[in-house]
Motif scaffolding. Structure first.
Motif, PDB file in Angstrom:
ATOM      1  N   LEU A 133      48.821  41.417  83.666  1.00 26.07           N
ATOM      2  CA  LEU A 133      49.910  41.513  84.630  1.00 26.07           C
ATOM      3  C   LEU A 133      50.263  42.968  84.921  1.00 26.07           C
ATOM      4  CD1 LEU A 133      52.266  38.667  83.399  1.00 26.07           C
ATOM      5  CD2 LEU A 133      51.198  38.804  85.644  1.00 26.07           C
ATOM      6  N   THR A 134      50.317  43.781  83.890  1.00 30.37           N
ATOM      7  CA  THR A 134      50.649  45.196  84.073  1.00 30.37           C
ATOM      8  C   THR A 134      49.614  45.893  84.943  1.00 30.37           C
ATOM      9  OG1 THR A 134      51.763  45.233  81.934  1.00 30.37           O
ATOM     10  CG2 THR A 134      51.140  47.351  82.860  1.00 30.37           C
ATOM     11  N   ARG A 135      48.337  45.584  84.700  1.00 36.04           N
ATOM     12  CA  ARG A 135      47.278  46.204  85.506  1.00 36.04           C
ATOM     13  C   ARG A 135      47.350  45.753  86.954  1.00 36.04           C
ATOM     14  NH1 ARG A 135      44.129  45.624  80.666  1.00 36.04           N
ATOM     15  NH2 ARG A 135      43.230  43.642  81.366  1.00 36.04           N
ATOM     16  N   VAL A 136      47.621  44.458  87.164  1.00 30.59           N
ATOM     17  CA  VAL A 136      47.718  43.959  88.541  1.00 30.59           C
ATOM     18  C   VAL A 136      48.899  44.605  89.262  1.00 30.59           C
ATOM     19  CG1 VAL A 136      48.177  41.913  89.951  1.00 30.59           C
ATOM     20  CG2 VAL A 136      46.542  41.780  88.071  1.00 30.59           C
ATOM     21  N   LEU A 137      50.040  44.712  88.580  1.00 29.93           N
ATOM     22  CA  LEU A 137      51.206  45.347  89.199  1.00 29.93           C
ATOM     23  C   LEU A 137      50.907  46.797  89.557  1.00 29.93           C
ATOM     24  CD1 LEU A 137      54.181  45.297  90.039  1.00 29.93           C
ATOM     25  CD2 LEU A 137      54.778  45.819  87.658  1.00 29.93           C
ATOM     26  N   ALA A 138      50.265  47.533  88.636  1.00 28.00           N
ATOM     27  CA  ALA A 138      49.936  48.930  88.917  1.00 28.00           C
ATOM     28  C   ALA A 138      49.004  49.035  90.121  1.00 28.00           C
ATOM     29  CB  ALA A 138      49.294  49.563  87.684  1.00 28.00           C
ATOM     30  N   ARG A 139      48.058  48.096  90.232  1.00 29.02           N
ATOM     31  CA  ARG A 139      47.094  48.153  91.327  1.00 29.02           C
ATOM     32  C   ARG A 139      47.756  47.878  92.677  1.00 29.02           C
ATOM     33  NH1 ARG A 139      43.593  43.521  91.416  1.00 29.02           N
ATOM     34  NH2 ARG A 139      43.496  43.902  89.173  1.00 29.02           N
ATOM     35  N   VAL A 140      48.626  46.863  92.752  1.00 29.24           N
ATOM     36  CA  VAL A 140      49.235  46.563  94.051  1.00 29.24           C
ATOM     37  C   VAL A 140      50.195  47.678  94.471  1.00 29.24           C
ATOM     38  CG1 VAL A 140      48.973  44.071  93.771  1.00 29.24           C
ATOM     39  CG2 VAL A 140      51.108  45.152  93.060  1.00 29.24           C
ATOM     40  N   LEU A 141      50.855  48.307  93.510  1.00 25.70           N
ATOM     41  CA  LEU A 141      51.729  49.440  93.838  1.00 25.70           C
ATOM     42  C   LEU A 141      50.915  50.633  94.328  1.00 25.70           C
ATOM     43  CD1 LEU A 141      54.268  49.297  90.855  1.00 25.70           C
ATOM     44  CD2 LEU A 141      54.708  48.680  93.238  1.00 25.70           C
ATOM     45  N   ARG A 142      49.747  50.834  93.729  1.00 24.86           N
ATOM     46  CA  ARG A 142      48.884  51.942  94.146  1.00 24.86           C
ATOM     47  C   ARG A 142      48.259  51.679  95.514  1.00 24.86           C
ATOM     48  NH1 ARG A 142      45.215  51.486  90.361  1.00 24.86           N
ATOM     49  NH2 ARG A 142      43.816  50.283  91.710  1.00 24.86           N
ATOM     50  N   ASP A 143      47.814  50.430  95.747  1.00 28.82           N
ATOM     51  CA  ASP A 143      47.084  50.130  96.973  1.00 28.82           C
ATOM     52  C   ASP A 143      47.983  50.031  98.188  1.00 28.82           C
ATOM     53  OD1 ASP A 143      44.837  50.070  95.431  1.00 28.82           O
ATOM     54  OD2 ASP A 143      44.641  47.880  95.392  1.00 28.82           O
ATOM     55  N   ASP A 144      49.231  49.596  98.019  1.00 25.89           N
ATOM     56  CA  ASP A 144      50.112  49.430  99.184  1.00 25.89           C
ATOM     57  C   ASP A 144      51.542  49.803  98.797  1.00 25.89           C
ATOM     58  OD1 ASP A 144      51.080  48.835 101.669  1.00 25.89           O
ATOM     59  OD2 ASP A 144      50.323  46.768 101.723  1.00 25.89           O
ATOM     60  N   PRO A 145      51.798  51.073  98.503  1.00 27.86           N
ATOM     61  CA  PRO A 145      53.130  51.471  98.021  1.00 27.86           C
ATOM     62  C   PRO A 145      54.227  51.277  99.052  1.00 27.86           C
ATOM     63  CG  PRO A 145      51.780  53.396  98.469  1.00 27.86           C
ATOM     64  CD  PRO A 145      50.868  52.221  98.567  1.00 27.86           C
ATOM     65  N   LEU A 146      53.908  51.438 100.339  1.00 26.91           N
ATOM     66  CA  LEU A 146      54.943  51.289 101.366  1.00 26.91           C
ATOM     67  C   LEU A 146      55.421  49.839 101.449  1.00 26.91           C
ATOM     68  CD1 LEU A 146      53.610  53.607 104.221  1.00 26.91           C
ATOM     69  CD2 LEU A 146      55.370  54.075 102.492  1.00 26.91           C
ATOM     70  N   ALA A 147      54.488  48.892 101.362  1.00 30.40           N
ATOM     71  CA  ALA A 147      54.885  47.474 101.398  1.00 30.40           C
ATOM     72  C   ALA A 147      55.766  47.132 100.206  1.00 30.40           C
ATOM     73  CB  ALA A 147      53.651  46.587 101.407  1.00 30.40           C
ATOM     74  N   ALA A 148      55.463  47.722  99.043  1.00 28.40           N
ATOM     75  CA  ALA A 148      56.235  47.438  97.843  1.00 28.40           C
ATOM     76  C   ALA A 148      57.657  47.964  97.940  1.00 28.40           C
ATOM     77  CB  ALA A 148      55.541  48.040  96.618  1.00 28.40           C
ATOM     78  N   LEU A 149      57.876  48.974  98.795  1.00 26.19           N
ATOM     79  CA  LEU A 149      59.210  49.540  98.955  1.00 26.19           C
ATOM     80  C   LEU A 149      60.079  48.756  99.927  1.00 26.19           C
ATOM     81  CD1 LEU A 149      58.390  53.366  99.125  1.00 26.19           C
ATOM     82  CD2 LEU A 149      59.438  52.137  97.224  1.00 26.19           C
ATOM     83  N   ASN A 150      59.467  47.899 100.707  1.00 27.59           N
ATOM     84  CA  ASN A 150      60.178  47.236 101.799  1.00 27.59           C
ATOM     85  C   ASN A 150      60.596  45.819 101.408  1.00 27.59           C
ATOM     86  OD1 ASN A 150      61.284  46.881 104.306  1.00 27.59           O
ATOM     87  ND2 ASN A 150      59.417  47.396 105.432  1.00 27.59           N
ATOM     88  N   TYR A 151      61.470  45.222 102.233  1.00 33.53           N
ATOM     89  CA  TYR A 151      61.804  43.815 102.076  1.00 33.53           C
ATOM     90  C   TYR A 151      60.596  42.956 102.435  1.00 33.53           C
ATOM     91  CZ  TYR A 151      66.843  44.944 102.098  1.00 33.53           C
ATOM     92  OH  TYR A 151      68.086  45.430 101.813  1.00 33.53           O
ATOM     93  N   THR A 152      60.492  41.803 101.787  1.00 31.72           N
ATOM     94  CA  THR A 152      59.636  40.739 102.328  1.00 31.72           C
ATOM     95  C   THR A 152      60.494  39.907 103.275  1.00 31.72           C
ATOM     96  OG1 THR A 152      60.212  39.177 100.574  1.00 31.72           O
ATOM     97  CG2 THR A 152      58.298  40.611 100.202  1.00 31.72           C
ATOM     98  N   PRO A 153      59.866  39.047 104.096  1.00 26.98           N
ATOM     99  CA  PRO A 153      60.666  38.085 104.854  1.00 26.98           C
ATOM    100  C   PRO A 153      61.531  37.239 103.909  1.00 26.98           C
ATOM    101  CG  PRO A 153      58.399  38.089 105.628  1.00 26.98           C
ATOM    102  CD  PRO A 153      58.434  38.926 104.384  1.00 26.98           C
ATOM    103  N   VAL A 154      62.609  36.689 104.426  1.00 24.38           N
ATOM    104  CA  VAL A 154      63.516  35.898 103.601  1.00 24.38           C
ATOM    105  C   VAL A 154      62.774  34.739 102.928  1.00 24.38           C
ATOM    106  CG1 VAL A 154      65.605  34.486 103.602  1.00 24.38           C
ATOM    107  CG2 VAL A 154      65.493  36.549 105.007  1.00 24.38           C
TER     108      VAL A 154
END
Length: 482
Positions: A133-154
């Motif tokens: 889980l930690t590795r997957v979280l690190a990877r998605v934050l690295r690959d798309d940091p801007l999306a991780a900073l934004n809201y998702t749809p409701v």
């Protein structure tokens, strides 16, 4: 994986299951000799080293005892524990909930690492897949940091909603990604469901005993409760539900069909279908809590009420908190015909669920890791549950009864009549042990001599010592010697 057998289960755990089967069937009695390493090696088709590993693990857990040049023996203990008595009372009149202070007291142990963790239901973090889980979280934050900073749809992240819908379809529910609303854990999902369906003063049917957080939500929303007894082996019966809808003006029901917390009850499939039909006849919504459905000990996952929902009256709530990552708070609700109302409540509360956590869980599921993790977790929890039952037979006073659940991660204990479980809670907490007293699971005082234990607490020396001490405390409470 080296050392793993069919279905991803470690071979030594399969050997341990054989020994626990022998204990529960009575073929191996207290003080009796376990099969020799060679005999078990031949019977299980595994190496001597694997059997030795299994026996050493069972000895560490307090099940077996090694005697030099003699072999392994089942530790001495009391007679096999029987199941708690089956309730038979009819559904009770609607009544206000008044358990807030007691429930708040019990919830103070959440996250307290200084306590032996028998009080909070869920697998210990050592049983979870934290490295992946930690590795997957690190990877998605690295690959798309801007999306991780934004809201998702409701509604939540589309990729996650798609994965949740796929899993529901696997056990027979007709669910599309657009039917799913992602929430901050199952508690928010349940809160959304009740806010969408009820107004203060409405009556809601629950099984008894029921999860104390249900009662807390109902009290906070000013709702009245109708309790119908739940049997530890088969849960709430369709006849009880029919009697309740015939006698009372119900606004909705909130039920747990798979491994009810705290009694571990599993409703038969035909009973689930019948309950859905009974409520559909009266157009009564059913709020379903299915957080333990993936933690079955049998070969197949039991279906939820949602499988038989043809009118959109079942609002299914669940989360990954009991299976994957409790601290990430990723849950969902499938609210059927009440989707628009559920969205309105979500808008007015949290607006959206944390984006990075949704991204990581969606990726983890898409990579196919979840099912492999579940196979290992279910195997570990079943072994834990059986081990704790055996230790209870050794450490707890005569007259103790305990459930034998087919899944989930809790055990429901009926203690001798002289035990006050709230008093035992305080005495145990003073000794560094967490438990949940029976009175928090009902609006009535029917379970004052019951406690719930978390079977997800990894059995090590500390946990073994905690159970031993808890048994002594229970015996002293029963004898009135404090």
């Amino acid at each position: 994986m080296a050392g793993a057998g069919q279905g991803g289960e470690f071979r030594y755990r399969a050997v341990g299951r054989r020994i626990l089967d022998m204990i529960e069937s009575g073929r191996l009695v207290p003080g009796g000799r376990a099969p020799s390493l060679r005999a078990m090696s031949r019977a299980a088709g595994v190496s001597l080293a694997t059997v030795g590993h299994a026996y050493e693990e069972l000895e560490r857990r307090g099940v077996l005892l090694s005697r030099p040049r003699s072999g392994y023996f089942l530790r001495e203990g009391r007679a096999q524990l029987s199941a708690p008595a089956r309730p038979s009372a009819p559904p009770q009149e609607p009544r206000p909930v008044n358990r807030q202070a007691l429930i708040r007291m019990v919830l103070t142990v959440v996250g307290d690492r200084d306590l032996v963790p028998f009080g909070v239901a869920g697998p210990e973090e050592r049983l979870l897949h934290e490295a992946h889980l930690t590795r997957v979280l690190a990877r998605v934050l690295r690959d798309d940091p801007l999306a991780a900073l934004n809201y998702t749809p409701v509604h939540g992240l589309t990729a996650l909603r798609r994965q949740i819908a796929y899993r529901a379809q696997e056990w027979g529910a007709e669910v599309r990604p657009e039917d799913v609303l992602v929430t901050s854990g199952a508690i928010e999902a349940l809160h959304i469901a009740l806010r969408a369906l009820t107004r203060p003063g409405d009556a809601v049917l629950v099984q008894s005993p029921t999860y104390h957080c249900f009662l807390q939500l109902l009290e906070n929303l000013g709702l009245r409760v109708i309790e119908a007894p739940s049997s530890p082996d088969t849960g709430i019966s369709p006849a009880q539900v029919r009697e309740a809808v015939d006698r009372f003006d119900l606004r909705c029901c909130i039920l747990t069909p798979n491994f009810n917390n705290p009694d571990g009850a599993l409703l038969p499939e035909e009973a689930k279908a019948e309950i859905v039909d009974i409520l559909a006849e009266r157009d009564i919504p059913l709020v379903e809590d299915d957080v333990y459905g993936d933690l079955h000990f049998g070969p197949t996952r039991p279906a939820g009420f949602k499988k038989w929902d043809r009118r959109g009256l079942v609002l299914q709530c669940s989360s990954f908190s009991k299976t994957l990552c409790p601290g990430w708070r990723v849950g969902w609700i499938i609210p059927g015909r009440f989707l628009e109302r559920a969205l309105d409540v979500k808008f007015s509360s949290s607006v959206a669920t944390a984006t990075p956590n949704q991204m990581a869980v969606a990726q983890y599921l898409a990579e196919g890791r979840y099912d492999r993790h579940l196979r290992r977790l279910r195997s570990a929890l079943e072994a834990q549950t059986r081990t704790i039952r055996h230790l209870l037979s050794r450490y707890f006073p005569a007259g103790t009864r305990v459930t034998r659940p087919q899944g989930g991660c809790v055990l429901w204990l009926e203690l001798p009549g002289g035990v006050d479980s709230v008093d035992l809670f305080y005495r145990a907490r003073a000794e560094g042990i967490g438990i949940s007293p029976g009175n928090v699971f009902s609006t009535q005082d029917r379970f004052s001599n019951y406690i719930r234990l978390n079977a997800g607490a990894l059995i090590d020396e500390r946990a073994d010592a905690g159970l031993r001490l808890l048994g002594r405390l229970a015996a002293r409470c029963a004898a009135g010697s404090f």
